[in-house]
Enzyme design. Sequence first.
Site, mmCIF file in Angstrom:
data_model
loop_
_atom_site.group_PDB
_atom_site.id
_atom_site.type_symbol
_atom_site.label_atom_id
_atom_site.label_comp_id
_atom_site.label_asym_id
_atom_site.label_seq_id
_atom_site.Cartn_x
_atom_site.Cartn_y
_atom_site.Cartn_z
ATOM 1 N N LYS A 255 0.827 -1.211 0.000
ATOM 2 C CA LYS A 255 0.000 0.000 0.000
ATOM 3 C C LYS A 255 0.852 1.249 0.000
ATOM 4 O O LYS A 255 0.420 2.304 -0.382
ATOM 5 C CB LYS A 255 -0.836 0.028 1.266
ATOM 6 C CG LYS A 255 -1.895 -0.998 1.341
ATOM 7 C CD LYS A 255 -2.686 -0.687 2.590
ATOM 8 C CE LYS A 255 -3.239 -1.906 3.244
ATOM 9 N NZ LYS A 255 -2.940 -1.962 4.652
HETATM 10 N N1 LIG Z 1 1.399 -8.123 -2.177
HETATM 11 C C1 LIG Z 1 0.455 -8.807 -1.565
HETATM 12 N N2 LIG Z 1 0.000 -9.957 -2.092
HETATM 13 C C2 LIG Z 1 -0.983 -10.670 -1.494
HETATM 14 N N3 LIG Z 1 -1.559 -10.328 -0.335
HETATM 15 C C3 LIG Z 1 -1.131 -9.206 0.249
HETATM 16 C C4 LIG Z 1 -0.110 -8.384 -0.326
HETATM 17 N N4 LIG Z 1 0.096 -7.322 0.482
HETATM 18 C C5 LIG Z 1 -0.755 -7.476 1.512
HETATM 19 N N5 LIG Z 1 -1.490 -8.592 1.383
HETATM 20 C C6 LIG Z 1 -2.506 -9.110 2.295
HETATM 21 O O1 LIG Z 1 -3.517 -8.150 2.436
HETATM 22 C C7 LIG Z 1 -4.062 -8.226 3.753
HETATM 23 C C8 LIG Z 1 -4.058 -6.849 4.361
HETATM 24 O O2 LIG Z 1 -2.717 -6.538 4.630
HETATM 25 P P1 LIG Z 1 -2.126 -5.184 5.053
HETATM 26 O O3 LIG Z 1 -3.216 -4.324 5.512
HETATM 27 O O4 LIG Z 1 -0.971 -5.417 5.949
HETATM 28 O O5 LIG Z 1 -1.609 -4.659 3.626
HETATM 29 P P2 LIG Z 1 -0.189 -4.272 3.024
HETATM 30 O O6 LIG Z 1 -0.408 -3.883 1.615
HETATM 31 O O7 LIG Z 1 0.810 -5.347 3.331
HETATM 32 O O8 LIG Z 1 0.142 -2.967 3.834
HETATM 33 P P3 LIG Z 1 1.518 -2.365 4.174
HETATM 34 O O9 LIG Z 1 2.301 -2.334 2.902
HETATM 35 O O10 LIG Z 1 1.127 -1.015 4.684
HETATM 36 O O11 LIG Z 1 2.103 -3.287 5.205
HETATM 37 C C9 LIG Z 1 -3.185 -9.215 4.527
HETATM 38 O O12 LIG Z 1 -3.842 -10.450 4.591
HETATM 39 C C10 LIG Z 1 -1.948 -9.323 3.681
HETATM 40 O O13 LIG Z 1 -1.321 -10.569 3.815
#
Ligand SMILES: Nc1ncnc2c1ncn2[C@@H]1O[C@H](COP(=O)(O)OP(=O)(O)OP(=O)(O)O)[C@@H](O)[C@H]1O
Length: 489
Positions: A255
């Site tokens: 994100k």
């Molecule tokens: N690149 C990705 N591919 C698949 N699933 C993802 C990915 N990034 C995050 N997720 C999943 O999305 C869900 C929400 O995760 P989260 O809110 O931590 O998002 P994030 O994109 O990893 O955020 P940040 O980068 O701020 O840590 C979690 O189950 C996480 O495993």
Amino acid sequence: MSKPVRVRYAPSPTGHLHIGNARTALFNYLYARHHDGKFIVRTEDTDQKRNVEGGEESQFSYLKWLGIKWDEGADIGGEYGPYRQLERLDIYKKYVDELLDRGLAYKCYVTEEELEKEREEQKANGQVPKYSGAHRDLTPEQQEQFEAEGRQPSIRFRVPENKTYKFNDIVRNEISFESSDFGDWVIVKKNGIPTYNFAVAIDDHLMEISHILRGEEHISNTPKQLMIYEAFGWEPPQFGHMTLILNENRKKLSKRDEHILQFIEQYKNLGYLPEAMFNFISLLGWSPVGEEEIFSKEEIIKIFDPNRLSTSAAIFDPQKLKWMNNQYIKSEDADRIEKLTLPHLIQAGKLPENMEDSRREWATELIALYKEQMNYGAEIVELTELFFQDEISYDEEAMAVLQDEQVPDVLAAFSEQLAALEAFEPDAIKGAIKATQKQTGQKGKKLFMPIRVATTGATHGPELPNSIHLLGETVVQNRLRAAIEQLTK
Ligand SMILES: Nc1ncnc2c1ncn2[C@@H]1O[C@H](COP(=O)(O)OP(=O)(O)OP(=O)(O)O)[C@@H](O)[C@H]1O
């Protein structure tokens, strides 16, 4: 009897919904629907420093746009919004108090500076840094002393010694951790807010989550959550850690990478169809049996099988998404595609907001002409550039077509045939092309290509008579004249 299926998507509100997040949410949704279970949403907002304005709204409103609807969350006046961890602090407190009473957790007054010093010493001795447990067994007097110094305690979980935490992961089979790898970890921060791993375990239990399908970066969190389940004597859910979606540079979609075209909102704004995105995302890290790739939501729900989740990371390929969106645009009805597309022509200043009926009909026909070719709504602007220019320029390929010796004759004859038409309509224009063939003796590519290039400036494009019709008589005659002049100079 097996437990009813209850799964959840639980993002932190630290940014907008991206393809990777959406994939994780979608697989939970599919699993719930496939098993007639429930899909629950929750915002994990306890790490307040990282929360961003609009993050939560984006996470959930674009899930809805994708057609991923949830069944449960906090009641917000007849509708469900996500459960929010910061609104559940009283609930966590009750469980923290219980752990403190039972001696399974304790107050720790160590300061950040002391912890840092400890870590540095451990590193210098070649050890993996972990909290040493310095305040594990403080006496009430020692606690009072620290309080009197004005120190705020955090609350740490007392990690059991010599235990193995094992779980059978749906994707990765057996995974195990040793408790000796963990120092006593913080369950409530000095500011009184519980930490991620503690709140997650409490919520997943209270929300009766049966399966936790999440990204594999959470594998290392699982043993801590298992410790909490064990402390309360709760049965843990089944875990499935899915591979992450990577960008083309093989980096995890995150994100926080705000400059990459990866957010669902961006794709919506570009004129992608939610069903196409649903279909595309469902095939990231999962594949059904067979070669087929186009599936309706209902079909995917029916065939979704987590045993076919991939164990290697999936790369997000935007070209494939374009291709899939094109497949959906082609088979969608013209009205819907017009609604998706017309605003882009207006935004680009090609058409006015309020059009006369005749102009609107023209726009409808123009969009219909490009329906087969269009990958996404906003692309209409570049695809139809030639309809909004007075003059066209020829690229190398187009110039090569115009160099053939028969070309000036073909263009002149076509211009005459068009001038003789009573109505400048596609069928009549088709007739004029045929008549040009008779008049010049040229056919096939030698006939069509010069006409196409001279009128549209391109060697490829949609139906020629319709394109000529939409360009209008004046523009077409001007372009034919200019081409002939250029060639006979
Ligand atoms: N690149 C990705 N591919 C698949 N699933 C993802 C990915 N990034 C995050 N997720 C999943 O999305 C869900 C929400 O995760 P989260 O809110 O931590 O998002 P994030 O994109 O990893 O955020 P940040 O980068 O701020 O840590 C979690 O189950 C996480 O495993």
